[in-house]
Design an enzyme around this catalytic site. Structure first.
Site, PDB file in Angstrom:
ATOM      1  N   HIS A  71       0.836  -1.207   0.000  1.00 32.01           N
ATOM      2  CA  HIS A  71       0.000   0.000   0.000  1.00 32.01           C
ATOM      3  C   HIS A  71       0.860   1.242   0.000  1.00 32.01           C
ATOM      4  O   HIS A  71       1.979   1.257   0.507  1.00 32.01           O
ATOM      5  CB  HIS A  71      -1.031  -0.015   1.126  1.00 32.01           C
ATOM      6  CG  HIS A  71      -0.506   0.226   2.513  1.00 32.01           C
ATOM      7  ND1 HIS A  71      -0.249   1.485   3.006  1.00 32.01           N
ATOM      8  CD2 HIS A  71      -0.225  -0.626   3.532  1.00 32.01           C
ATOM      9  CE1 HIS A  71       0.182   1.403   4.249  1.00 32.01           C
ATOM     10  NE2 HIS A  71       0.218   0.123   4.604  1.00 32.01           N
ATOM     11  N   GLU A 217      -4.970   2.261   2.767  1.00 38.23           N
ATOM     12  CA  GLU A 217      -4.913   1.140   3.703  1.00 38.23           C
ATOM     13  C   GLU A 217      -5.020   1.620   5.144  1.00 38.23           C
ATOM     14  O   GLU A 217      -5.635   0.955   5.982  1.00 38.23           O
ATOM     15  CB  GLU A 217      -3.596   0.373   3.510  1.00 38.23           C
ATOM     16  CG  GLU A 217      -3.478  -0.927   4.321  1.00 38.23           C
ATOM     17  CD  GLU A 217      -2.916  -0.733   5.727  1.00 38.23           C
ATOM     18  OE1 GLU A 217      -3.002  -1.679   6.537  1.00 38.23           O
ATOM     19  OE2 GLU A 217      -2.396   0.367   6.033  1.00 38.23           O
ATOM     20  N   HIS A 327       4.801   3.893  12.772  1.00 39.03           N
ATOM     21  CA  HIS A 327       4.021   5.135  12.846  1.00 39.03           C
ATOM     22  C   HIS A 327       4.759   6.266  13.560  1.00 39.03           C
ATOM     23  O   HIS A 327       4.151   7.142  14.161  1.00 39.03           O
ATOM     24  CB  HIS A 327       2.631   4.894  13.457  1.00 39.03           C
ATOM     25  CG  HIS A 327       1.710   4.186  12.519  1.00 39.03           C
ATOM     26  ND1 HIS A 327       0.340   4.265  12.613  1.00 39.03           N
ATOM     27  CD2 HIS A 327       1.942   3.391  11.443  1.00 39.03           C
ATOM     28  CE1 HIS A 327      -0.219   3.546  11.648  1.00 39.03           C
ATOM     29  NE2 HIS A 327       0.760   2.993  10.929  1.00 39.03           N
TER      30      HIS A 327
END
Length: 362
Positions: A71, A217, A327
């Site tokens: 993705h 995604e 992240h």
């Protein structure tokens, strides 16, 4: 004898350019153009859709279709509210981490171009140590150097503008790739390298191969959900990232044991078709590709789920790249793992025969 290295200087230059470009969820198309430009010599044609998913196709006329997928989007923020004194409150676009925001520079994307800003945070001297506040979505704000709402708006910033981090690609200790958005530009990079290897090795596949770089995604597998209805594949091999669990504060009793440098991670989950997964494991063992295993409870949380449960069921499997600090702006992967994911997808494709169903009852 050591395996020949897969990643070339040209590959790495592409990976760096691709990572450094901002392509947040819902705004992926500039990154997709970079990816398609790199992939173009290695495929016969492209499919794109309304929301920006891009697919390079080899053997587009073949009836039997195999997908390899990553993705393309990255987590980001939206401008949500501008205060009268010119500070900007944000909301998430994907799983953006409020704890890492304070003192980070940001890029606010406007029609006038990039507006620079900073996530501010009160000085340590002004906080009470015994019960000080931690960063939360409600109390982090972006400062663009303005003192009024009107001044912010004059810069071209308005509610709905998307905000990304400017952090760029670096190599740590010669063999660790570090950047924001390795989740999951690494996936797009790895499937592009598979296409390159197939082309350079003059492999004639007995099926149509759909090198798929899905959008959205990070907010619920939406791009994969859309494109799988267009492709209608027979098989899907998905690649995404998973957690390195060897750094502090991660409970292996909960997250399992996976680590960078120890090889691709093969998932066990209801959405993972067992016969396809065993094919991948057999391939790894036969070709001496190191691998790790992980278990998912109900869903993989990746585009594997979207492909598996589409079109009446598509044989799907997940090969993950172990990653530290997901992240954050310093996501970290091992170059050897990147090469071995590429190698494992490539070698697995060479074992798939036209018409294979992977059906348990055959």
């Amino acid at each position: 004898m050591a395996e020949k290295k897969i990643i070339t200087k040209k590959s790495e230059d592409f990976f760096e350019k691709y990572l450094n470009n901002a392509a947040p969820t819902g705004y992926e198309w500039e990154g997709q153009k970079i990816w398609m430009d790199y992939l173009k010599p290695y495929v016969d044609t492209f499919i794109t859709d309304t929301y920006g998913t891009a697919v390079g196709v080899i053997n587009p006329d073949a009836k039997y279709k195999v997908v390899i997928e990553g993705h393309s989007d990255e987590i980001s923020w939206y401008v949500n509210y501008i205060t009268d004194n010119g500070l900007i409150h944000v909301i998430r676009n994907g799983g953006s981490d409020h704890l890492i925001a304070p003192s980070k520079w940001v890029n606010i994307h406007t029609k006038n171009g990039i507006v620079k800003g900073i996530f501010g945070w009160p000085a340590i001297h002004t906080r009470k140590g015994d019960k000080e506040e931690t960063p939360k979505i409600e109390n982090i704000t972006v400062d663009v150097g303005a003192t009024t709402k009107e001044e912010v708006e004059k810069l071209g910033v308005h509610v709905g503008c998307v905000i990304t981090y400017p952090d760029e690609f670096q190599i740590l200790n010669k063999d660790k790739y570090v950047c924001r958005a390795i989740d999951n530009r690494a996936g797009g990079f790895m499937i592009a390298e598979v296409a390159r290897l197939l082309h350079e090795n003059k492999v004639e596949l007995p099926f149509g191969l759909y090198i798929t770089n899905s959008v959205q995604e990070e907010i619920g597998l939406r791009g994969a959900e859309m494109i799988t209805q267009t492709i209608k594949p027979n098989v899907a091999i998905v690649t995404d990232v998973c957690h390195d669990t060897t750094t502090p504060m991660i409970k292996k009793e909960v997250q399992g044991h996976t680590e960078i440098g120890a090889g691709p991670v093969i998932s066990y989950a209801p959405a993972v078709q067992n016969k396809l997964r065993e094919r991948i494991i057999e391939t790894a063992e036969k070709k001496n590709i190191p691998f790790q295993r992980m278990a998912a409870s109900r869903s993989t949380g990746t585009d594997t789920d979207a492909f598996a449960y589409s079109n009446g069921g598509v044989a799907s499997a997940l090969i993950s790249l172990p990653l530290r600090y997901m992240h954050t702006t310093v996501e970290t992967v091992h170059k050897d793992d990147v090469e071995n994911v590429i190698r494992l997808i490539y070698e697995t494709l060479l074992t798939i025969k036209e018409g294979e169903t992977f059906n348990y009852f055959e």
